[in-house]
Design a protein around this motif. Sequence first.
Motif, PDB file in Angstrom:
ATOM      1  N   ASN A  89       2.669  -9.326   8.037  1.00  0.00           N
ATOM      2  CA  ASN A  89       1.271 -10.056   7.884  1.00  0.00           C
ATOM      3  C   ASN A  89       0.798  -8.972   6.674  1.00  0.00           C
ATOM      4  O   ASN A  89      -0.562  -8.864   7.011  1.00  0.00           O
ATOM      5  CB  ASN A  89       0.529  -9.990   9.237  1.00  0.00           C
ATOM      6  CG  ASN A  89      -0.723 -10.888   9.060  1.00  0.00           C
ATOM      7  OD1 ASN A  89      -0.581 -11.732   8.288  1.00  0.00           O
ATOM      8  ND2 ASN A  89      -1.808 -10.415   9.641  1.00  0.00           N
ATOM      9  N   ALA A  90       1.493  -8.869   5.765  1.00  0.00           N
ATOM     10  CA  ALA A  90       0.882  -7.871   4.646  1.00  0.00           C
ATOM     11  C   ALA A  90       1.661  -8.241   3.359  1.00  0.00           C
ATOM     12  O   ALA A  90       2.625  -8.733   3.270  1.00  0.00           O
ATOM     13  CB  ALA A  90       1.297  -6.354   4.919  1.00  0.00           C
ATOM     14  N   GLU A  91       1.127  -7.902   2.212  1.00  0.00           N
ATOM     15  CA  GLU A  91       1.715  -8.009   1.151  1.00  0.00           C
ATOM     16  C   GLU A  91       2.739  -7.143   1.102  1.00  0.00           C
ATOM     17  O   GLU A  91       2.799  -5.981   1.728  1.00  0.00           O
ATOM     18  CB  GLU A  91       0.589  -7.745  -0.061  1.00  0.00           C
ATOM     19  CG  GLU A  91      -0.321  -8.646  -0.464  1.00  0.00           C
ATOM     20  CD  GLU A  91       0.318 -10.133  -0.768  1.00  0.00           C
ATOM     21  OE1 GLU A  91       1.032 -10.204  -1.782  1.00  0.00           O
ATOM     22  OE2 GLU A  91      -0.275 -11.142  -0.419  1.00  0.00           O
ATOM     23  N   VAL A  92       3.901  -7.479   0.426  1.00  0.00           N
ATOM     24  CA  VAL A  92       5.225  -6.540   0.482  1.00  0.00           C
ATOM     25  C   VAL A  92       5.712  -6.588  -1.132  1.00  0.00           C
ATOM     26  O   VAL A  92       5.488  -7.486  -1.681  1.00  0.00           O
ATOM     27  CB  VAL A  92       6.323  -7.300   1.396  1.00  0.00           C
ATOM     28  CG1 VAL A  92       7.526  -6.662   1.060  1.00  0.00           C
ATOM     29  CG2 VAL A  92       6.021  -7.097   2.609  1.00  0.00           C
ATOM     30  N   ILE A  93       6.169  -5.435  -1.453  1.00  0.00           N
ATOM     31  CA  ILE A  93       6.983  -5.113  -2.595  1.00  0.00           C
ATOM     32  C   ILE A  93       8.158  -4.779  -2.284  1.00  0.00           C
ATOM     33  O   ILE A  93       8.472  -3.872  -1.865  1.00  0.00           O
ATOM     34  CB  ILE A  93       6.025  -3.983  -3.547  1.00  0.00           C
ATOM     35  CG1 ILE A  93       4.773  -4.584  -3.999  1.00  0.00           C
ATOM     36  CG2 ILE A  93       6.900  -3.828  -5.053  1.00  0.00           C
ATOM     37  CD1 ILE A  93       3.821  -3.471  -4.860  1.00  0.00           C
ATOM     38  N   GLU A  94       9.345  -5.546  -2.981  1.00  0.00           N
ATOM     39  CA  GLU A  94      10.612  -5.409  -2.646  1.00  0.00           C
ATOM     40  C   GLU A  94      11.108  -4.745  -4.068  1.00  0.00           C
ATOM     41  O   GLU A  94      11.085  -5.433  -5.093  1.00  0.00           O
ATOM     42  CB  GLU A  94      11.300  -6.514  -2.176  1.00  0.00           C
ATOM     43  CG  GLU A  94      10.842  -6.910  -0.935  1.00  0.00           C
ATOM     44  CD  GLU A  94      11.716  -8.302  -0.456  1.00  0.00           C
ATOM     45  OE1 GLU A  94      12.556  -8.860  -1.231  1.00  0.00           O
ATOM     46  OE2 GLU A  94      11.443  -8.629   0.693  1.00  0.00           O
ATOM     47  N   ASP A 111       0.674  -1.272  -0.107  1.00  0.00           N
ATOM     48  CA  ASP A 111       0.020  -0.079   0.064  1.00  0.00           C
ATOM     49  C   ASP A 111       0.878   1.269  -0.104  1.00  0.00           C
ATOM     50  O   ASP A 111       0.540   2.324  -0.127  1.00  0.00           O
ATOM     51  CB  ASP A 111      -0.925  -0.006   1.116  1.00  0.00           C
ATOM     52  CG  ASP A 111      -0.248  -0.096   2.658  1.00  0.00           C
ATOM     53  OD1 ASP A 111       0.906  -0.364   2.632  1.00  0.00           O
ATOM     54  OD2 ASP A 111      -0.912   0.331   3.767  1.00  0.00           O
ATOM     55  N   ARG A 112       2.163   1.235   0.124  1.00  0.00           N
ATOM     56  CA  ARG A 112       2.952   2.262   0.211  1.00  0.00           C
ATOM     57  C   ARG A 112       3.580   2.661  -1.150  1.00  0.00           C
ATOM     58  O   ARG A 112       4.339   3.680  -1.371  1.00  0.00           O
ATOM     59  CB  ARG A 112       4.231   2.265   1.173  1.00  0.00           C
ATOM     60  CG  ARG A 112       3.775   2.058   2.510  1.00  0.00           C
ATOM     61  CD  ARG A 112       3.426   3.327   3.178  1.00  0.00           C
ATOM     62  NE  ARG A 112       3.087   3.067   4.535  1.00  0.00           N
ATOM     63  CZ  ARG A 112       3.537   4.131   5.322  1.00  0.00           C
ATOM     64  NH1 ARG A 112       4.474   4.923   5.154  1.00  0.00           N
ATOM     65  NH2 ARG A 112       3.380   4.061   6.780  1.00  0.00           N
ATOM     66  N   ILE A 113       3.290   1.547  -2.286  1.00  0.00           N
ATOM     67  CA  ILE A 113       4.144   2.077  -3.439  1.00  0.00           C
ATOM     68  C   ILE A 113       2.760   2.335  -4.722  1.00  0.00           C
ATOM     69  O   ILE A 113       2.027   1.268  -4.405  1.00  0.00           O
ATOM     70  CB  ILE A 113       4.954   0.793  -3.933  1.00  0.00           C
ATOM     71  CG1 ILE A 113       6.131   0.586  -2.943  1.00  0.00           C
ATOM     72  CG2 ILE A 113       5.349   0.929  -5.407  1.00  0.00           C
ATOM     73  CD1 ILE A 113       7.198  -0.357  -3.550  1.00  0.00           C
ATOM     74  N   ARG A 114       3.105   3.137  -5.332  1.00  0.00           N
ATOM     75  CA  ARG A 114       2.177   3.350  -6.512  1.00  0.00           C
ATOM     76  C   ARG A 114       2.992   3.183  -7.832  1.00  0.00           C
ATOM     77  O   ARG A 114       4.045   3.954  -7.968  1.00  0.00           O
ATOM     78  CB  ARG A 114       1.617   4.864  -6.242  1.00  0.00           C
ATOM     79  CG  ARG A 114       0.723   5.274  -7.145  1.00  0.00           C
ATOM     80  CD  ARG A 114      -0.154   6.456  -6.961  1.00  0.00           C
ATOM     81  NE  ARG A 114       0.883   7.780  -7.033  1.00  0.00           N
ATOM     82  CZ  ARG A 114       1.343   8.389  -7.786  1.00  0.00           C
ATOM     83  NH1 ARG A 114       0.666   8.235  -9.137  1.00  0.00           N
ATOM     84  NH2 ARG A 114       2.057   9.398  -7.666  1.00  0.00           N
ATOM     85  N   PHE A 115       2.521   2.527  -8.870  1.00  0.00           N
ATOM     86  CA  PHE A 115       3.172   2.728  -9.971  1.00  0.00           C
ATOM     87  C   PHE A 115       2.158   3.396 -11.031  1.00  0.00           C
ATOM     88  O   PHE A 115       1.206   3.489 -10.973  1.00  0.00           O
ATOM     89  CB  PHE A 115       2.945   1.163 -10.791  1.00  0.00           C
ATOM     90  CG  PHE A 115       4.090   0.127  -9.976  1.00  0.00           C
ATOM     91  CD1 PHE A 115       5.283  -0.009 -10.292  1.00  0.00           C
ATOM     92  CD2 PHE A 115       3.588  -0.361  -8.799  1.00  0.00           C
ATOM     93  CE1 PHE A 115       6.176  -0.866  -9.431  1.00  0.00           C
ATOM     94  CE2 PHE A 115       4.601  -1.514  -7.936  1.00  0.00           C
ATOM     95  CZ  PHE A 115       5.884  -1.682  -8.487  1.00  0.00           C
ATOM     96  N   THR A 116       3.081   3.849 -12.122  1.00  0.00           N
ATOM     97  CA  THR A 116       2.443   4.712 -13.080  1.00  0.00           C
ATOM     98  C   THR A 116       3.117   4.595 -14.392  1.00  0.00           C
ATOM     99  O   THR A 116       4.062   3.869 -14.417  1.00  0.00           O
ATOM    100  CB  THR A 116       2.785   6.247 -12.798  1.00  0.00           C
ATOM    101  OG1 THR A 116       4.138   6.484 -12.724  1.00  0.00           O
ATOM    102  CG2 THR A 116       1.985   6.744 -11.197  1.00  0.00           C
TER     103      THR A 116
END
Length: 156
Positions: A93-98, A53-58
Amino acid sequence: MEENTPPLTGGCMCGSVRYEARGEPLVVGHCHCHSCRRHTGAPVVTLVAFTADRIRFTGRTRSIYNSSPGVKRAFCDQCGTPLTWEGFSRATNAEVIEVHISTLDDPARVFPTEHWLHDERIPWFDTADGLPRYRGKGAAGEEPYRHGPVEDGLPD
């Protein structure tokens, strides 16, 4: 990095896929696993992790490769730049994007704090730092099995 600092921004080589990450990273680590090496063609990869939820792709939609159950790896289908490792983290306990730090506009803003899956490293490769090395991903109370590089260049 504080919550009120500018977001980390980055993207692929051709600029088609861009992203913005806000807030403090969960962790920054060097991954030595076979899958990350295969995905990037590099002897080690450095990743900065955020909850999804902290990353936004454009821009152009990133392409996704399901590399193993529950794990996705994103890349740009125009220039081929590897962008992310994505999956569920039991530690948060969340989805993560590395995000691969090499895709950041300013990779010097983040600092690695540990090595993951160090036993999987290529035997002739290690880095000259004093960071902890984990057999896993350093989560859930896992203790590092060493600090610093292997002196003789060979695996333990």
